[in-house]
Design a protein around this motif. Structure first.
Motif: not given
Length: 141
Positions: A69-75
């Motif tokens: 999400q640009g300013a956040s993310g999950i991996a």
């Protein structure tokens, strides 16, 4: 920084076993939650925590970004490494909620498998907060 560039840095810091490289991914007051109930805050605490990877050898890290999400993310990430010291094995043994390896003093140290998910928040080109949920076990022979 986004989740993809963070994970590339995370992978490099782990495979190179480099505490300063790990801490450089974060804001000076950045937070790393290595479990839901433990957090390392700030450069010194991040570097001190990451020193434990220096007790690992032949580290292999792979990851897949699940959401960006640009300013956040999950991996999702997956790591294997050879335990290089009895000290590291004991750290793992004390922290695990699973059955311990049936091992006698002097037996070879195991190769470990870790699998987990990382959620990160980013601002101004650095990570402000990363949370991981993970589990580990000795690699089946």
């Amino acid at each position: 920084m986004n989740i993809h560039t963070f994970m590339l840095g995370y992978q490099a810091a782990w495979q190179q076993r480099d505490p300063s490289q790990f801490a450089a991914l974060f804001h000076p007051d950045g937070q790393y939650h290595n479990t839901p109930f433990q957090v390392q805050r700030g450069t010194a605490a991040l570097m001190d925590y990451w020193k434990r990877v220096q007790l690992q050898e032949d580290v292999r890290v792979r990851f897949e970004v699940l959401a960006d999400q640009g300013a956040s993310g999950i991996a999702h990430w997956h790591v294997t490494y050879q335990v290089a010291s009895e000290e590291l094995f004991q750290i793992w043994a004390r922290s695990t909620g699973t059955s311990l390896v049936a091992r006698q003093p002097g037996d070879p140290l195991p190769r470990m498998v870790l699998d987990g998910v990382l959620q990160g928040t980013f601002a101004d080109g650095l990570c402000s907060e990363a949370r991981i949920w993970w589990h580990s076990l000795p690699q089946p022979g």
